[in-house]
Design a protein around this motif. Sequence first.
Motif, PDB file in Angstrom:
ATOM      1  N   UNK A 146     -79.332  32.278 103.222  1.00  0.00           N
ATOM      2  CA  UNK A 146     -79.369  33.714 102.926  1.00  0.00           C
ATOM      3  C   UNK A 146     -80.766  34.263 102.681  1.00  0.00           C
ATOM      4  N   UNK A 147     -81.686  33.403 102.249  1.00  0.00           N
ATOM      5  CA  UNK A 147     -83.029  33.862 101.908  1.00  0.00           C
ATOM      6  C   UNK A 147     -84.038  33.238 102.873  1.00  0.00           C
ATOM      7  N   UNK A 148     -84.480  34.004 103.871  1.00  0.00           N
ATOM      8  CA  UNK A 148     -85.348  33.463 104.927  1.00  0.00           C
ATOM      9  C   UNK A 148     -86.613  32.775 104.405  1.00  0.00           C
ATOM     10  N   UNK A 149     -87.193  33.269 103.304  1.00  0.00           N
ATOM     11  CA  UNK A 149     -88.438  32.694 102.807  1.00  0.00           C
ATOM     12  C   UNK A 149     -88.247  31.298 102.210  1.00  0.00           C
ATOM     13  N   UNK A 150     -86.992  30.853 102.045  1.00  0.00           N
ATOM     14  CA  UNK A 150     -86.730  29.520 101.512  1.00  0.00           C
ATOM     15  C   UNK A 150     -86.543  28.468 102.611  1.00  0.00           C
ATOM     16  N   UNK A 151     -86.466  28.906 103.855  1.00  0.00           N
ATOM     17  CA  UNK A 151     -86.178  27.968 104.949  1.00  0.00           C
ATOM     18  C   UNK A 151     -87.255  26.898 105.109  1.00  0.00           C
ATOM     19  N   UNK A 152     -88.462  27.185 104.677  1.00  0.00           N
ATOM     20  CA  UNK A 152     -89.550  26.206 104.827  1.00  0.00           C
ATOM     21  C   UNK A 152     -89.474  25.104 103.777  1.00  0.00           C
ATOM     22  N   UNK A 153     -88.575  25.247 102.802  1.00  0.00           N
ATOM     23  CA  UNK A 153     -88.445  24.241 101.752  1.00  0.00           C
ATOM     24  C   UNK A 153     -87.224  23.352 101.993  1.00  0.00           C
ATOM     25  N   UNK A 154     -87.355  22.083 101.657  1.00  0.00           N
ATOM     26  CA  UNK A 154     -86.226  21.159 101.738  1.00  0.00           C
ATOM     27  C   UNK A 154     -85.367  21.293 100.482  1.00  0.00           C
ATOM     28  N   UNK A 155     -84.183  20.690 100.524  1.00  0.00           N
ATOM     29  CA  UNK A 155     -83.314  20.686  99.353  1.00  0.00           C
ATOM     30  C   UNK A 155     -84.033  20.049  98.170  1.00  0.00           C
TER      31      UNK A 155
END
Length: 356
Positions: A146-155
């Motif tokens: 839901x939050x595009x700016x978080x896609x660069x981070x892993x779980x």
Amino acid sequence: MKLASEKSLNRGICPVMNIKGKTVTYPFTLQYNYFSFACAQGILGAKQMMVMDIIGTHLIHRLHKNFSFSGRIPQPKEKRVKEISGQYMSAKLLKYMAEHLSPANKGIIPEGWYSEEGNLYDVDKVHARIKKPFTITLNDGQLRRELPFLKKYSSRQIGRMIVQTSQSTLLMNYPICIYTGKKYEAIPFNNFGHLSRLFTLEKPRNSKVSKSGKVLEREYRIRFDTVLGYMFAQNISSSYMDLLPGKFYEMSDYAQLYYRLFILSYYPNKATGKIPKNPLSIEEIRKRLALKTKDTSMVRKVIRRILEELKANNFIGGFTEEKLDRKYVYRYVKNSWQEITGEESPSETDLGFDGN
């Protein structure tokens, strides 16, 4: 995409970070004029503040039965927000809490104040107890979708940021906002004397695991039963917040922190004539950003770099560096939401209650 960013936290924090091999010495304290802040442990930087924005936005959506971060964020003037702000709560109870918190409770709200057996009738004859602390659950897989700016981070990286945020133990000023039935009131409050975390984090649960055993998604259960967590949730329930667009979290850490601390929650109030602190002195900026260097030329370079980045991303319309009484000061032009994003949004006055 936009997130709700709670006002008292933005105004009261100071970054606590390890920078270029220099580790933080605890307790970390900062005193500048009337500003006081202390951290006994933990890291509190741009990523941890991003986590608090995500948590606050999730909570406000849940309170209004929205199930997506793309949902509309309710504004303080709305009837439902006013109802939730004062639900099972009153200014009397908040003031009682502020005066009777004890270090013996280790930063946790006493259960007797909100349990069925609790009784604060002598304090408030209408409300015999305070509202029960909220609990929310976050799934990092859903957050990344839901939050595009978080896609660069892993779980794992998202989990580390959440855990770091939960470990920060702070002392700070933290005004509490509540709707009294007639108007919003900001009640002065600080937790000096009783350290508090921003929330209680239960042990994370692996919610999605690959066939090879790799954890793909984790779930985090968060309770706002700490002193600062409870006040944070109360302010969020009052929509005591500012808005930040998704692109904000793509900027550098210091650009984000500068905007939070010095610009985001401050804007002119036509009714009272109040204006933001503008210009800002180089010394206040250095102190509040906890910059390690005392070299004026280096601090000037850092500040100009930050302001150039904010300008390039349309968060400010421009800035100037001047000398006032032989000291460097910085003026800026704050852009509106529409100038930042190209989208219409509720005015700052609607978000600001009294404007400052």
